[in-house]
Every structure is written in structure tokens, then in C-alpha cells.
Design a protein around this motif. Structure first.
Motif, PDB file in Angstrom:
ATOM      1  N   PHE A  51       0.831  -1.206   0.000  1.00 59.53           N
ATOM      2  CA  PHE A  51       0.000   0.000   0.000  1.00 59.53           C
ATOM      3  C   PHE A  51       0.866   1.256   0.000  1.00 59.53           C
ATOM      4  CE2 PHE A  51      -2.232   3.279   2.587  1.00 59.53           C
ATOM      5  CZ  PHE A  51      -3.214   3.598   1.666  1.00 59.53           C
ATOM      6  N   GLU A  52       1.930   1.271   0.798  1.00 56.81           N
ATOM      7  CA  GLU A  52       2.784   2.454   0.864  1.00 56.81           C
ATOM      8  C   GLU A  52       3.607   2.636  -0.406  1.00 56.81           C
ATOM      9  OE1 GLU A  52       4.992   2.075   4.469  1.00 56.81           O
ATOM     10  OE2 GLU A  52       3.281   2.672   5.733  1.00 56.81           O
ATOM     11  N   ASP A  64       2.516   2.930 -12.370  1.00 54.14           N
ATOM     12  CA  ASP A  64       3.244   1.766 -12.856  1.00 54.14           C
ATOM     13  C   ASP A  64       3.224   0.631 -11.837  1.00 54.14           C
ATOM     14  OD1 ASP A  64       4.740   3.271 -11.103  1.00 54.14           O
ATOM     15  OD2 ASP A  64       6.647   2.945 -12.120  1.00 54.14           O
ATOM     16  N   SER A  65       3.310   0.978 -10.550  1.00 51.76           N
ATOM     17  CA  SER A  65       3.260  -0.037  -9.496  1.00 51.76           C
ATOM     18  C   SER A  65       1.873  -0.672  -9.419  1.00 51.76           C
ATOM     19  CB  SER A  65       3.626   0.579  -8.141  1.00 51.76           C
ATOM     20  OG  SER A  65       4.940   1.093  -8.156  1.00 51.76           O
ATOM     21  N   PHE A  66       0.817   0.137  -9.593  1.00 50.26           N
ATOM     22  CA  PHE A  66      -0.530  -0.408  -9.521  1.00 50.26           C
ATOM     23  C   PHE A  66      -0.801  -1.367 -10.667  1.00 50.26           C
ATOM     24  CE2 PHE A  66      -5.034  -0.494 -10.485  1.00 50.26           C
ATOM     25  CZ  PHE A  66      -5.588  -0.764  -9.237  1.00 50.26           C
ATOM     26  N   VAL A  67      -0.349  -1.022 -11.868  1.00 50.14           N
ATOM     27  CA  VAL A  67      -0.557  -1.903 -13.019  1.00 50.14           C
ATOM     28  C   VAL A  67       0.107  -3.254 -12.773  1.00 50.14           C
ATOM     29  CG1 VAL A  67      -0.011  -2.229 -15.455  1.00 50.14           C
ATOM     30  CG2 VAL A  67      -0.855  -0.024 -14.662  1.00 50.14           C
ATOM     31  N   GLU A  68       1.275  -3.252 -12.147  1.00 50.49           N
ATOM     32  CA  GLU A  68       1.957  -4.505 -11.832  1.00 50.49           C
ATOM     33  C   GLU A  68       1.166  -5.311 -10.806  1.00 50.49           C
ATOM     34  OE1 GLU A  68       4.398  -7.621 -11.846  1.00 50.49           O
ATOM     35  OE2 GLU A  68       4.449  -5.924 -13.236  1.00 50.49           O
ATOM     36  N   VAL A  69       0.649  -4.649  -9.778  1.00 51.25           N
ATOM     37  CA  VAL A  69      -0.187  -5.337  -8.786  1.00 51.25           C
ATOM     38  C   VAL A  69      -1.451  -5.868  -9.441  1.00 51.25           C
ATOM     39  CG1 VAL A  69      -1.581  -5.003  -6.702  1.00 51.25           C
ATOM     40  CG2 VAL A  69       0.709  -4.018  -6.835  1.00 51.25           C
ATOM     41  N   SER A  70      -2.049  -5.091 -10.315  1.00 49.12           N
ATOM     42  CA  SER A  70      -3.252  -5.506 -11.023  1.00 49.12           C
ATOM     43  C   SER A  70      -2.996  -6.745 -11.862  1.00 49.12           C
ATOM     44  CB  SER A  70      -3.738  -4.363 -11.925  1.00 49.12           C
ATOM     45  OG  SER A  70      -4.718  -4.810 -12.839  1.00 49.12           O
ATOM     46  N   ARG A  71      -1.881  -6.746 -12.557  1.00 53.20           N
ATOM     47  CA  ARG A  71      -1.546  -7.884 -13.414  1.00 53.20           C
ATOM     48  C   ARG A  71      -1.352  -9.158 -12.574  1.00 53.20           C
ATOM     49  NH1 ARG A  71       2.575  -5.771 -15.516  1.00 53.20           N
ATOM     50  NH2 ARG A  71       1.472  -4.794 -17.251  1.00 53.20           N
ATOM     51  N   ARG A  72      -0.737  -8.993 -11.428  1.00 53.57           N
ATOM     52  CA  ARG A  72      -0.462 -10.142 -10.575  1.00 53.57           C
ATOM     53  C   ARG A  72      -1.735 -10.694  -9.920  1.00 53.57           C
ATOM     54  NH1 ARG A  72       3.010  -7.832  -7.724  1.00 53.57           N
ATOM     55  NH2 ARG A  72       1.883  -7.474  -5.773  1.00 53.57           N
ATOM     56  N   LEU A  73      -2.588  -9.804  -9.419  1.00 50.34           N
ATOM     57  CA  LEU A  73      -3.774 -10.241  -8.691  1.00 50.34           C
ATOM     58  C   LEU A  73      -4.932 -10.629  -9.595  1.00 50.34           C
ATOM     59  CD1 LEU A  73      -3.858  -7.683  -5.730  1.00 50.34           C
ATOM     60  CD2 LEU A  73      -2.955 -10.004  -5.758  1.00 50.34           C
ATOM     61  N   SER A  74      -4.905 -10.210 -10.857  1.00 44.72           N
ATOM     62  CA  SER A  74      -5.994 -10.524 -11.772  1.00 44.72           C
ATOM     63  C   SER A  74      -5.798 -11.853 -12.484  1.00 44.72           C
ATOM     64  CB  SER A  74      -6.145  -9.415 -12.820  1.00 44.72           C
ATOM     65  OG  SER A  74      -6.467  -8.194 -12.205  1.00 44.72           O
ATOM     66  N   GLU A  75      -4.696 -12.537 -12.239  1.00 43.21           N
ATOM     67  CA  GLU A  75      -4.479 -13.836 -12.850  1.00 43.21           C
ATOM     68  C   GLU A  75      -5.495 -14.840 -12.319  1.00 43.21           C
ATOM     69  OE1 GLU A  75      -0.508 -14.823 -11.905  1.00 43.21           O
ATOM     70  OE2 GLU A  75       0.388 -13.364 -13.293  1.00 43.21           O
TER      71      GLU A  75
END
Length: 239
Positions: free
Chosen positions: A10-11, A202-213
Motif C-alpha cells: 500500500f505504501e 506503474d506499481s498499480f498496473v503490476e499489482v493488477s496484473r499479478r492479482l488478476s491472474e
């Protein structure tokens, strides 16, 4: 889908110090820059007057105050953005939320008024209005929220049913009551809808890609339904 985020993640998504996008947001228009310049000049004048009372014993303090006041026009946006980030970071719990666009429509909002004189010399009040995008998102649990932002050309691609993602924050560890939400990311278009860019994108897109699998979705536990205000039906369609 609602997945709890660690405090570290989150931070990283909501930094303490302003990002480039956040600095640009608070840099504002020329009128905002001019206002900060006037504050800087007034601050320097105040420091000079203060120095005449304190004498040379406080030269270092006076120098630091004068330096800070003189460059307020430059560092002011960093301070304002950091303060706004801090208001979101004060919540102890956060989560990654994914749902769908429920409705999207345009309204004209009053953003200010000004007095002017018409051709007959009469004083008239002119209303300044702005076209705004109203984006309503929700999920299968009944969670619902809406966001209103100035309308942009790229918003015309948005349609009900599009995947919507964002970060939510709460004072409860189970995220059963959502206190605030971030800007919204529409992954179908790689498009952000926001007034203020809370997230490091850019960090959110990476988190999104990881959690949306698919594997991540299958392992996600059921979350309690967040409490939200009842969703109001809209009859006006987005065109």
C-alpha cells in the motif's frame, strides 16, 4: 473481487512524498503559480522584518526561513500533494478492488460565478460550467461507489461492463466498511479516471496484473460485503 494489501504494498502504491503526476496536479495553472509567487514574496518580506527585530544572533534561522519562503512557489506543490497522500495513508488497512462499470454519463456542473458588465452597462452574473464524467462502479457483493471528474476525450470509450480496478482503504481489518477509494483504473483501455492521481500508476498496473491472474482469483477468500449507500438509478445515458 477484494484482496487485502500488505502495508508495504500500500505504501508503495500511495507514496509519502509527491510523485511527478501529483506535483503536476498541484502545480496548477498560471494563476496558481502567481498566487504562490505572491506568497513567497510576502514571506521573504516578513522574514526581513523579523530579522530587524531578532538581530544577527539568529542569522542561521533567518536564512532558513527566508530560503523556505523564497522558494515556496517551487516546493509548495510537493507539500500539498504529500499532505493529501498522508490523509489516505492514515487508514491502517487497504485492499485491491476489482469490479465493473455500472453506469457512465455526462453532466454540466457549476464550477464558479463571476460578475461582468453587458453591452447596456448592466452588471450581470455569469455562471461558469464544466462538463463532467460521472462514473459509477460496483461488484457482485453490492459494493457501489461513484466518481465525478472533468470530461476528457478519452472518456468516450468507457461503457458499462468494463473492468474497473482501484485501491480501497478502511479502519477495519476485514475491509467490511470502506472509508475512501483511490482513482479508478480501467484495464480494458489502460485508462485512468481520476481527479487527483493518488496511486503510483506503474506499481498499480503490476499489482493488477499479478492479482488478476486466474490462480490469484481462485485463491482469493470471500470477503464480507462492504457497507455502502444505496445505489441510485440513473435515467440519463452517456453519449
Amino acid at each position: 473481487m477484494l484482496v487485502p494489501l500488505t502495508r508495504k504494498t500500500f505504501e508503495e502504491l500511495v507514496p509519502l512524498v509527491a510523485t511527478g503526476d501529483q506535483y503536476k496536479y498541484y502545480w496548477g495553472k498560471f494563476s496558481d503559480l502567481l498566487r504562490r509567487l505572491l506568497i513567497s514574496i510576502a514571506g521573504v518580506v516578513a522574514v526581513v522584518i523579523l530579522r530587524s527585530f531578532l538581530g544577527q544572533a539568529f542569522n542561521i534561522v533567518i536564512f532558513l526561513l527566508g530560503f523556505s519562503a523564497g522558494f515556496y512557489w517551487l516546493w509548495g506543490p510537493v507539500y500539498l500533494a504529500s499532505q493529501r497522500n498522508r490523509l489516505l495513508r492514515r487508514y491502517p488497512y487497504s485492499g485491491f478492488w476489482q469490479g465493473e462499470v455500472q453506469d457512465v454519463f455526462v453532466t454540466e456542473e457549476l464550477i464558479g460565478t463571476e460578475e461582468t458588465v453587458n453591452q447596456r452597462g448592466e452588471l450581470v452574473l455569469v455562471e461558469n460550467r464544466e462538463r463532467c464524467l460521472n462514473l459509477e462502479v460496483g461488484d457482485e457483493t453490492g459494493f457501489y461507489t461513484n466518481l465525478q471528474v472533468p470530461l476528457k476525450r478519452e472518456h468516450r470509450a468507457i461503457r458499462p461492463g468494463d473492468v474497473a480496478q482501484m485501491v480501497v482503504v478502511s479502519n477495519r481489518s476485514d475491509l467490511s466498511r470502506i472509508s475512501q477509494v483511490s482513482d479508478i483504473y480501467l484495464s480494458d483501455y489502460d485508462l485512468w479516471v481520476s481527479d487527483y492521481p493518488y496511486l503510483r500508476r506503474d506499481s498499480f498496473v503490476e499489482v493488477s496484473r499479478r492479482l488478476s491472474e486466474p490462480t490469484a482469483r481462485m485463491s482469493t477468500p470471500e470477503r464480507p460485503h462492504p457497507r455502502t449507500s444505496p445505489r441510485k438509478k440513473r435515467s440519463r445515458k452517456y453519449t
